[in-house]
Structure formats: C-alpha cells, structure tokens
Design a protein around this motif. Structure first.
Motif, PDB file in Angstrom:
ATOM      1  N   GLY A 182       0.691  -0.966   0.017  1.00 57.88           N
ATOM      2  CA  GLY A 182       0.026  -0.155  -0.019  1.00 57.88           C
ATOM      3  C   GLY A 182       0.913   1.234   0.047  1.00 57.88           C
ATOM      4  O   GLY A 182       2.161   1.216   0.503  1.00 57.88           O
ATOM      5  N   ASP A 183       0.237   2.382  -0.499  1.00 58.85           N
ATOM      6  CA  ASP A 183       1.208   3.600  -0.445  1.00 58.85           C
ATOM      7  C   ASP A 183       1.464   4.105   0.490  1.00 58.85           C
ATOM      8  O   ASP A 183       2.664   4.740   0.898  1.00 58.85           O
ATOM      9  CB  ASP A 183       0.104   4.674  -1.453  1.00 58.85           C
ATOM     10  N   GLU A 184       0.430   3.995   1.627  1.00 60.45           N
ATOM     11  CA  GLU A 184       0.919   4.521   2.743  1.00 60.45           C
ATOM     12  C   GLU A 184       1.679   4.181   3.616  1.00 60.45           C
ATOM     13  O   GLU A 184       2.735   4.673   4.201  1.00 60.45           O
ATOM     14  CB  GLU A 184      -0.500   4.522   3.845  1.00 60.45           C
ATOM     15  N   ALA A 185       1.944   2.709   3.450  1.00 64.78           N
ATOM     16  CA  ALA A 185       3.000   1.977   4.151  1.00 64.78           C
ATOM     17  C   ALA A 185       4.681   2.479   3.670  1.00 64.78           C
ATOM     18  O   ALA A 185       5.507   2.449   4.503  1.00 64.78           O
ATOM     19  CB  ALA A 185       3.033   0.456   4.148  1.00 64.78           C
ATOM     20  N   LEU A 186       4.630   2.938   2.510  1.00 63.32           N
ATOM     21  CA  LEU A 186       5.752   3.296   1.992  1.00 63.32           C
ATOM     22  C   LEU A 186       6.138   4.942   2.080  1.00 63.32           C
ATOM     23  O   LEU A 186       7.407   5.378   2.216  1.00 63.32           O
ATOM     24  CB  LEU A 186       6.006   2.748   0.549  1.00 63.32           C
ATOM     25  N   ASP A 187       4.992   5.518   1.890  1.00 60.07           N
ATOM     26  CA  ASP A 187       5.164   6.973   1.945  1.00 60.07           C
ATOM     27  C   ASP A 187       5.321   7.502   3.537  1.00 60.07           C
ATOM     28  O   ASP A 187       6.156   8.513   3.805  1.00 60.07           O
ATOM     29  CB  ASP A 187       3.686   7.724   1.546  1.00 60.07           C
ATOM     30  N   ASP A 188       4.988   6.760   4.498  1.00 57.71           N
ATOM     31  CA  ASP A 188       5.259   6.903   5.726  1.00 57.71           C
ATOM     32  C   ASP A 188       5.933   5.926   6.348  1.00 57.71           C
ATOM     33  O   ASP A 188       5.523   5.303   7.747  1.00 57.71           O
ATOM     34  CB  ASP A 188       4.110   7.571   6.302  1.00 57.71           C
ATOM     35  N   ALA A 189       7.077   5.276   5.887  1.00 54.25           N
ATOM     36  CA  ALA A 189       7.498   3.760   6.584  1.00 54.25           C
ATOM     37  C   ALA A 189       8.097   4.293   7.768  1.00 54.25           C
ATOM     38  O   ALA A 189       8.869   5.244   7.978  1.00 54.25           O
ATOM     39  CB  ALA A 189       8.608   3.559   5.366  1.00 54.25           C
ATOM     40  N   ALA A 190       7.990   3.118   8.663  1.00 52.22           N
ATOM     41  CA  ALA A 190       8.726   3.158  10.103  1.00 52.22           C
ATOM     42  C   ALA A 190      10.229   2.441   9.748  1.00 52.22           C
ATOM     43  O   ALA A 190      10.582   1.891  10.790  1.00 52.22           O
ATOM     44  CB  ALA A 190       7.873   2.917  10.878  1.00 52.22           C
ATOM     45  N   PHE A 191      10.423   2.213   8.406  1.00 52.21           N
ATOM     46  CA  PHE A 191      11.778   1.320   8.439  1.00 52.21           C
ATOM     47  C   PHE A 191      12.212   1.923   7.113  1.00 52.21           C
ATOM     48  O   PHE A 191      11.670   2.789   6.379  1.00 52.21           O
ATOM     49  CB  PHE A 191      11.159  -0.129   7.845  1.00 52.21           C
ATOM     50  N   PRO A 192      13.669   1.837   7.102  1.00 60.50           N
ATOM     51  CA  PRO A 192      14.199   2.297   5.824  1.00 60.50           C
ATOM     52  C   PRO A 192      13.986   1.711   4.450  1.00 60.50           C
ATOM     53  O   PRO A 192      13.686   0.460   4.269  1.00 60.50           O
ATOM     54  CB  PRO A 192      15.801   1.915   6.108  1.00 60.50           C
ATOM     55  N   VAL A 193      13.774   2.368   3.391  1.00 58.19           N
ATOM     56  CA  VAL A 193      13.017   2.112   2.154  1.00 58.19           C
ATOM     57  C   VAL A 193      14.095   2.456   0.974  1.00 58.19           C
ATOM     58  O   VAL A 193      14.734   3.649   1.107  1.00 58.19           O
ATOM     59  CB  VAL A 193      11.666   2.559   1.930  1.00 58.19           C
ATOM     60  N   GLN A 194      14.655   1.507   0.122  1.00 59.12           N
ATOM     61  CA  GLN A 194      15.529   1.963  -0.773  1.00 59.12           C
ATOM     62  C   GLN A 194      14.886   2.551  -2.272  1.00 59.12           C
ATOM     63  O   GLN A 194      13.630   2.077  -2.299  1.00 59.12           O
ATOM     64  CB  GLN A 194      16.379   0.831  -1.427  1.00 59.12           C
ATOM     65  N   THR A 195      15.317   3.224  -2.956  1.00 60.01           N
ATOM     66  CA  THR A 195      14.785   3.514  -4.312  1.00 60.01           C
ATOM     67  C   THR A 195      15.264   2.609  -5.491  1.00 60.01           C
ATOM     68  O   THR A 195      16.331   1.963  -5.227  1.00 60.01           O
ATOM     69  CB  THR A 195      15.090   4.919  -4.817  1.00 60.01           C
ATOM     70  N   ALA A 196      14.471   2.445  -6.502  1.00 64.16           N
ATOM     71  CA  ALA A 196      14.985   1.615  -7.552  1.00 64.16           C
ATOM     72  C   ALA A 196      16.226   1.977  -8.103  1.00 64.16           C
ATOM     73  O   ALA A 196      17.214   1.023  -8.526  1.00 64.16           O
ATOM     74  CB  ALA A 196      13.995   1.580  -8.633  1.00 64.16           C
ATOM     75  N   GLU A 197      16.558   3.187  -8.191  1.00 63.77           N
ATOM     76  CA  GLU A 197      17.984   3.942  -8.695  1.00 63.77           C
ATOM     77  C   GLU A 197      18.921   3.421  -7.705  1.00 63.77           C
ATOM     78  O   GLU A 197      20.118   3.244  -8.224  1.00 63.77           O
ATOM     79  CB  GLU A 197      17.776   5.442  -8.788  1.00 63.77           C
ATOM     80  N   GLU A 198      18.856   3.314  -6.317  1.00 64.45           N
ATOM     81  CA  GLU A 198      19.835   2.906  -5.501  1.00 64.45           C
ATOM     82  C   GLU A 198      20.473   1.465  -5.785  1.00 64.45           C
ATOM     83  O   GLU A 198      21.390   1.191  -5.902  1.00 64.45           O
ATOM     84  CB  GLU A 198      19.584   3.045  -4.114  1.00 64.45           C
ATOM     85  N   VAL A 199      19.321   0.606  -6.130  1.00 65.96           N
ATOM     86  CA  VAL A 199      19.551  -0.700  -6.339  1.00 65.96           C
ATOM     87  C   VAL A 199      19.946  -0.870  -7.695  1.00 65.96           C
ATOM     88  O   VAL A 199      21.030  -1.641  -7.880  1.00 65.96           O
ATOM     89  CB  VAL A 199      18.428  -1.518  -6.331  1.00 65.96           C
ATOM     90  N   ALA A 200      19.661  -0.015  -8.630  1.00 65.76           N
ATOM     91  CA  ALA A 200      20.357  -0.161  -9.807  1.00 65.76           C
ATOM     92  C   ALA A 200      22.025   0.244  -9.972  1.00 65.76           C
ATOM     93  O   ALA A 200      22.605  -0.388 -10.684  1.00 65.76           O
ATOM     94  CB  ALA A 200      19.881   1.058 -10.951  1.00 65.76           C
ATOM     95  N   ARG A 201      22.288   1.222  -9.171  1.00 65.61           N
ATOM     96  CA  ARG A 201      23.837   1.276  -8.947  1.00 65.61           C
ATOM     97  C   ARG A 201      24.454   0.288  -8.165  1.00 65.61           C
ATOM     98  O   ARG A 201      25.733  -0.041  -8.537  1.00 65.61           O
ATOM     99  CB  ARG A 201      23.888   2.549  -7.722  1.00 65.61           C
TER     100      ARG A 201
END
Length: 233
Positions: A182-201
């Motif tokens: 769900g969007d809310e879980a990622l928009d206001d995450a209580a845990f660190p979230v990576q971006t797709a661009e970070e994984v691409a690097r």
C-alpha cells in the motif's frame, strides 16, 4: 567513463518498470547499449515471458541481433506472489507461479544468454534480503529468492567465462512493493526504504570491471538489519 560501460551490450529482463527500468536507465546513462525484455512489452521493450522458454529464447535472440552480442545480463523479472497469505492457505498454482518467474525464469535466462556472453562478461540477478530473513506470509517468495542465491553460486562455478552475482535488497519503492504494502506504508514508512535507482547502482557495480574479483556472491543491501543480534543491549 569511470564505470567502463561505454558501448557495453546489456540485456535487462523486467525492464519495463521498477528496478528493471531503473537498471535500463542507469546503464544507458553510463553509455551502455541496452535492450529491455518484459512480458508487458512497450515502445522500447522487447516482449518476452521469462517463464516460457520459446518466448524467452526468441527475446534473447532479438536482443543479441540488435546488440551484436552480450556483455552484461541483468535478471530483474520477478513477482512477489500472495504476500501475507499463510503457506497452508496458498494454492499450488500460486506456488508454481512464484517459482516459475523467480527461479525457472532466471535459470532459463542464464541458459539462453551464456552462449552469447563475451569472455569476462557478467550476469547479475535480482534476489532479495528475503533469501535470508522472513516474516509470516512470505514463504513462497523467500524460498524463491533463496534459490536465486544458490543458483548464483552454482552458476559462478559452472560458467567459467563470466561472473555471476546477485543483489539482495530490502524493501524497495517500486510499483510491486506498493501493490503489496500500500502507498501509505511506503510514504510514511517506519523502516528504511531504498529507491529503485539505488539498487540499480548496486547492479552497475557488479556488472563492471570494478568488481572483477567478485564472483558467486550475494550483495545484501539491507541497511545492516540482518547483522543485528537479538541480545538485549
């Protein structure tokens, strides 16, 4: 360029969205020539289904014809399956679907690209930190990503002309993750979230001569969470 990817010939599965799309754009930004494969197809994406050997073989053949060979192969195609569903309530069809995409798809990709890869080339699979840790309702996904780590090591031994590694990120902000959580879980995450661009690097590093000595390894990118002890300190 610093990463030595100029004019390198790259194939990326799952290249229409999410981490796959980020990898396509990152390689192109470094001067590589890239063909994306995806079952969704698209304006600059070759349609191919990694679970269908004839479809995948045709897609690989088209990519090889367009590029004139392969230097790097990135296996990003994957599905999460029935996240949150206990194993005892998961159908055999759902189990088979996860294994077909996440495991068989990677095996078929390796099978059909290895003959075209240049000596010293690189294969990078997308696995997950779920190969090492889990929460309830994730059994099929975890099993599939654990298999990717194992096949990475096995292929690194068998494929003596190229290196084979995988990236194991924790939660990444992608359309698939938003669909699961769900969007809310990622928009206001209580845990660190990576971006797709970070994984691409991370993928780019494993695909370049900078990681020449790295082979058969799983790069666990989880902000150090799996290193933490349960000891109360």
């Amino acid at each position: 360029m610093l990463l030595s990817l100029t004019d390198r010939k790259v194939l990326v599965t799952g290249g229409a969205s999410g981490i796959g799309r980020a990898c396509v754009e990152a390689f192109r930004a470094e001067g590589a020539r890239v063909v994306a494969l995806d079952r969704a197809g698209g304006a600059d994406v070759v349609r191919a289904d990694v679970t269908d050997e004839s479809s995948l073989a045709a897609g690989v053949a088209e990519a090889v014809a367009l590029l004139g060979g392969l230097d790097v192969v990135v296996g990003c195609a994957g599905i999460s399956g029935p996240v949150g569903t206990p194993l005892v309530e998961t159908s055999a069809a759902d189990l088979a679907a996860v294994i077909a995409v996440n495991v068989t798809g990677q095996l078929l990709l390796a099978k059909h690209t290895y003959p075209h890869l240049s000596d010293g080339g690189s294969i990078v699979f997308l696995a997950s930190d779920s190969a090492f840790v889990s929460v309830p309702g994730m059994v099929p996904y975890c099993a599939s990503k654990g298999a990717v780590v194992s096949l990475t090591r096995a292929l690194a031994v068998e494929f003596d002309r190229v290196r084979v590694n995988c990236v194991c990120p924790s939660i990444v902000d992608t359309p698939m993750a938003r669909g699961d959580l769900g969007d809310e879980a990622l928009d206001d995450a209580a845990f660190p979230v990576q971006t797709a661009e970070e994984v691409a690097r991370q993928v780019l590093f494993l695909a370049t001569p900078l990681s020449r000595a790295v082979n058969g390894q799983a790069l666990l990118a989880d902000f150090g969470y799996s290193a933490r002890s349960a000891f109360p300190a």
